[in-house]
Design a protein around this motif. Structure first.
Motif: not given
Length: 69
Positions: A53-55
């Motif tokens: 989700q973050e990357n």
């Protein structure tokens, strides 16, 4: 990379489960299956999903992303 390590850990857990399959009772095998399932769920929820989700650029094709596997 952490994402690769998480995927490798899951593969190793499944492999270990297959190796003990013929050596333990059906009840014990069921216990191990549940334990491995919980461990893989934790790896997914606590590490794999947040990383993806973050990357999003690092998500491999095998997981629905564009990065090489």
């Amino acid at each position: 990379m952490l994402l690769t390590a998480v995927r490798r850990a899951g593969d190793q857990l499944v492999s270990a489960l297959h190796q003990v399959h013929a050596r333990v009772s059906p009840a014990e095998l069921e216990r191990w299956k549940l334990a491995v399932g919980r461990a893989m769920g934790a790896l997914s929820l606590e590490l794999l999903e947040p990383i993806c989700q973050e990357n999003p650029a690092v998500v491999p094709k095998a997981l629905g992303g564009d990065a090489p596997d």
